[in-house]
Motif scaffolding. Structure first.
Motif: not given
Ligand code: COS
Length: 382
Positions: A126, A132, A178-179, A230, A232-233, A236, A239-240, A243, A313, A363-364, A375
């Motif tokens: 963050t 978010s 994001i990439r 890579r 952002f993956r 994510m 965070l899965d 959560r 997820s 964590e979201g 989605r």
């Molecule tokens: N596992 C693995 N990869 C994931 C994933 C997951 N659960 N979720 C998304 N990704 C990957 C996608 O596949 C995509 O990868 P590619 O570029 O290779 O295709 C990439 O990450 C981007 O995903 P997406 O297009 O879904 O991104 P968005 O910006 O549309 O959405 C959200 C992302 C909103 C879901 C994300 O920003 C999020 O979870 N936000 C909340 C953050 C949070 O929880 N913060 C709390 C503080 S941290 S304690």
């Protein structure tokens, strides 16, 4: 279908309950008042092997899966949600990012120390303008020879300042959005790293939450966590798992406030009888117990999916969404049952009421969980 816990998991629950009762609960009020979880409490958890529960033995872990982690964290949360947050920041997202994103070498180098409590971990995603919308980060990592020069700021970081190693995320290719985000391992001793002052929070006051600042911080290339661009993956995926852990924190707190509410309603006499005999109170207890049962069911099913390599997820988002929202309803009823006493600092219910509120945010937020769920539902429903 088998809904029983293994003998090993039952023994872990027993051990975690003893730890919570002896080492944590007696200090919970002071932890809240002093806004600090003493390091000895974390060290004791490390001694008992709790910090490595979900990780394989080859990395110094306990090999007890996400199920084992949820059992332990739930018991700790019954005693003190601040301590659970500090443990969760270390295990469930800090060390977990290394486990899920790291190379074999990084895992072998770092995880044993993290499991043993020699090194505490934190997860830093963050930023002030990227909550978010995590991908809106501005922290930049620019390659210079065999190092990255990192500049930027993170905010609301659990275990900030306390942790030794941070999994941080920064832009390595800003045009790619994001990439173009990469994950890095950062040590708090690195020149250019600093942590801000602990935030004054409404609840989970004992867990430290700070900003992090990176000023021309030089990070060796080998500290890249996973592949470049890579990252952002990694965030994510971490965070899965994280959560699910929040679901466990919520379940533990719900069990505790239900138990306190039952005890109170058996003792408190109004209209000539214990209030437990009044239907108004019984209905609240029935609703609290039903929601707690739902929480337990959804939580352990998702943990089981995680432990058995089934994609989870969407279910992790559902677990976090449901458990955090249910806890808020449950703890609100607990205050109602306790009446004026539930509003007083003297009783633990007031603390749980404040502590619970974070679970719908960190964590979201609930809204982000709904986005993740929707989605997936839209993409996969026939
Ligand atoms: N596992 C693995 N990869 C994931 C994933 C997951 N659960 N979720 C998304 N990704 C990957 C996608 O596949 C995509 O990868 P590619 O570029 O290779 O295709 C990439 O990450 C981007 O995903 P997406 O297009 O879904 O991104 P968005 O910006 O549309 O959405 C959200 C992302 C909103 C879901 C994300 O920003 C999020 O979870 N936000 C909340 C953050 C949070 O929880 N913060 C709390 C503080 S941290 S304690």
């Amino acid at each position: 279908m088998d809904f029983t816990f293994s003998e090993e998991h039952e023994m872990l629950r027993e051990l975690a309950r003893k730890y919570a009762d002896k080492e944590v609960r007696p200090h919970a009020e002071d932890i809240d008042k002093n806004a600090d979880v003493p390091r000895e409490i974390i060290d004791k958890a490390a001694e008992l092997g709790f910090l490595g529960i979900p990780f394989p033995e080859e990395y110094g872990g306990g090999d007890m899966g996400e199920t084992g982690y949820c059992i332990m964290l739930g018991e700790v949360s019954r005693a003190c949600m601040s301590t659970a947050a500090a443990l969760g920041g270390h295990i469930s997202i800090g060390a977990m990012a290394v486990y899920l994103g790291g190379t074999e070498e990084q895992k072998k180098k770092l995880l044993p120390d993290m499991c043993a409590g020699e090194k505490l971990a934190a997860f830093a995603l963050t930023e002030p303008q990227a909550g978010s919308d995590a991908a809106a980060m501005r922290t930049m990592a620019v390659k210079k020879g065999d190092r990255y020069i990192i500049n930027g700021q993170k905010t609301f970081i659990t275990n900030g300042g306390v942790a030794d190693v941070y999994s941080i995320f920064a832009l390595t290719n800003p045009e790619a959005g994001i990439r173009g985000i990469s994950a890095f391992l950062v040590d708090k001793t690195m020149a250019g790293f600093s942590a801000g002052k602990p935030e004054e929070k409404m609840g989970i006051r004992g867990s430290h939450t700070t900003d992090l600042f990176f000023e021309d911080m030089e990070v060796p290339e080998e500290n890249l966590l996973g592949e470049v661009n890579r990252g952002f993956r990694v965030a994510m995926k971490t965070l899965d798992v994280g959560r699910i852990g929040i679901g466990a924190q919520c379940l533990g707190a719900a069990r505790e406030v239900l138990s306190l509410s039952v005890q109170h309603s058996k003792q408190r006499v109004q209209f000539g009888k214990p209030i437990a005999k009044l239907q108004a109170i019984q209905w609240m207890l029935a609703e609290m117990a039903t929601e707690t049962y739902n929480m337990e069911s959804i939580l352990y099913r998702t943990a089981w999916m995680c432990d058995n390599g089934i994609p989870f997820s969407r279910e992790a988002a559902m677990t976090k969404l449901y458990c955090s929202e249910a806890l808020d309803r449950i703890v609100d009823k607990a205050v109602q049952i306790h009446g004026g006493m539930g509003y007083m600092r003297e009783y633990p219910i007031e603390r749980f009421y404040r502590d619970a509120r974070i679970t719908r945010l960190y964590e979201g937020t609930s809204e982000i969980q709904k986005l993740v769920i929707a989605r997936d539902v839209i993409a996969r429903t026939d």
